[in-house]
Every structure is written in structure tokens, then in C-alpha cells.
Design a protein around this motif. Sequence first.
Motif, short mmCIF file in Angstrom:
data_model
loop_
_atom_site.label_atom_id
_atom_site.label_comp_id
_atom_site.label_asym_id
_atom_site.label_seq_id
_atom_site.Cartn_x
_atom_site.Cartn_y
_atom_site.Cartn_z
N VAL A 74 -20.95 -28.51 62.56
CA VAL A 74 -22.39 -28.76 62.50
C VAL A 74 -23.22 -27.59 63.00
N THR A 75 -22.81 -26.97 64.09
CA THR A 75 -23.65 -25.94 64.71
C THR A 75 -22.80 -24.90 65.42
N ASP A 76 -23.39 -23.72 65.57
CA ASP A 76 -22.71 -22.70 66.37
C ASP A 76 -23.13 -22.75 67.83
N ARG A 108 -26.97 -22.21 80.50
CA ARG A 108 -28.06 -21.23 80.57
C ARG A 108 -27.72 -20.06 81.50
N ASP A 109 -27.34 -20.36 82.73
CA ASP A 109 -27.19 -19.30 83.73
C ASP A 109 -25.87 -18.54 83.62
N GLN A 110 -24.76 -19.22 83.37
CA GLN A 110 -23.47 -18.54 83.29
C GLN A 110 -23.18 -18.01 81.89
N LEU A 111 -23.33 -18.88 80.88
CA LEU A 111 -22.95 -18.50 79.52
C LEU A 111 -24.08 -17.87 78.71
N LYS A 112 -25.31 -17.95 79.23
CA LYS A 112 -26.48 -17.40 78.54
C LYS A 112 -26.64 -17.98 77.14
N ALA A 113 -26.31 -19.26 76.99
CA ALA A 113 -26.47 -19.96 75.71
C ALA A 113 -27.96 -20.15 75.43
N PRO A 114 -28.43 -19.79 74.23
CA PRO A 114 -29.85 -19.93 73.93
C PRO A 114 -30.29 -21.40 73.83
N ALA A 115 -29.35 -22.26 73.48
CA ALA A 115 -29.66 -23.69 73.33
C ALA A 115 -28.36 -24.48 73.44
N GLU A 165 -32.35 -20.07 62.54
CA GLU A 165 -31.69 -19.95 61.23
C GLU A 165 -30.17 -19.89 61.31
N THR A 166 -29.60 -19.58 62.47
CA THR A 166 -28.14 -19.53 62.58
C THR A 166 -27.56 -20.81 63.16
N GLU A 167 -28.40 -21.79 63.37
CA GLU A 167 -27.97 -22.96 64.12
C GLU A 167 -27.10 -23.94 63.34
N VAL A 168 -27.55 -24.39 62.17
CA VAL A 168 -26.84 -25.44 61.44
C VAL A 168 -25.88 -24.82 60.45
N GLN A 169 -24.65 -25.25 60.52
CA GLN A 169 -23.63 -24.80 59.57
C GLN A 169 -23.71 -25.69 58.33
N THR A 170 -23.39 -25.13 57.19
CA THR A 170 -23.37 -25.93 55.96
C THR A 170 -21.97 -25.93 55.39
N GLY A 171 -21.75 -26.78 54.44
CA GLY A 171 -20.42 -26.92 53.84
C GLY A 171 -19.92 -25.67 53.15
N ASP A 172 -20.82 -24.75 52.75
CA ASP A 172 -20.38 -23.56 52.05
C ASP A 172 -20.21 -22.35 52.97
N GLY A 173 -20.19 -22.61 54.29
CA GLY A 173 -19.90 -21.55 55.24
C GLY A 173 -21.11 -20.75 55.68
N ARG A 174 -22.31 -21.08 55.22
CA ARG A 174 -23.51 -20.35 55.64
C ARG A 174 -23.91 -20.73 57.04
#
Length: 174
Positions: A74-76, A108-115, A165-174
Amino acid sequence: MGINYRLATLEDAEVLLDLTLKAYEPIRRLNIKFPAATADLQLVKENITKHSCYVLENEGVIVATISIRKFEEVTDLPCVWWLAVDPAYKKQGFGSKILRYAEEAILRDQLKAPAVALGTSDQHPWLIPMYERNGYERFYEQDYGESGKGVFLRKILLPELFKEETEVQTGDGR
């Protein structure tokens, strides 16, 4: 002693199984097919070893747990899941505390994940509003047929690093 957060160990597996099954009993009554709702000891051990599983201890007693994992289908974004609070400790803020710990101290603090993202069922009567009150917003839904829809929510932790724009994965690998 107070409150302590730490990674779960395999020695915690039986306690976490008991806590999870008690916490997810209402989910089973709603007939929602969350893996944690019908977990067994092997699944708990897999969660501890394959994902980052944290516990919140209050006065030395494990009262809540949460895990961080990837859900590439679903998401990266990193995802929180398997949030559970022992029903004997409900309504004391432990669920919010361990969620906030995972979001802020780890992601947020250790991994610096944007969301951070999470998934739940549209069949659950109070989870989506609870997460929305905690700053999450819907970004994706997946139809599971008779089981209803999976609703995926996200919370932006570091706006300067977040790229939608990089958040949701689609079935075709985008």
C-alpha cells in the motif's frame, strides 16, 4: 518505577498474546479479520522478531503494545499496527502514550520518517474517528469484498520531508 517503553523480547510473547487477545475481543465480536484478533503464540513471536514491537510498562507491568512495520503493498511509509492496551488499563491514556511514543521518539526523532501510516477496517465503529482525532487523515481505501473496506490513514511527522506522490503504491509498481 513509573512508565517505561522498550522493545519487546521473545520472553514477552506469552504476556503479549494474553494482552492482545483480551484487547481485541471487541474486534472478534464485530467479526473484523485483524490478524491480532485471532493471534496465537507463533504469530506474536513472528511479530516480535520480524517487526519493531514495543511495549509500555506501567510499574513494571506490560499494559500496552504497538508495532512498526512496512506494508509495501500500500505505501512506502512505515506503518504502526497491532496497537493493544490491556482492558484492565483502558481509559488511562496508555494507548495514546504508546502511539505518541512510536510516532515521535521512534519514527520522527530516530528514523526521521516524514510520515506514518496505519490501516484499519471501515467496519470498526470507533477506530477511524479515534485516529483522526490523533492527527491522522485518510489517504487510501481498498475493497475487501464481504469484509468491507480497508481504510489507510497517515499522519505527517516531518512536513519538510514529506512527498505525497511517492506514498501510495499501485498494482503496476508505480
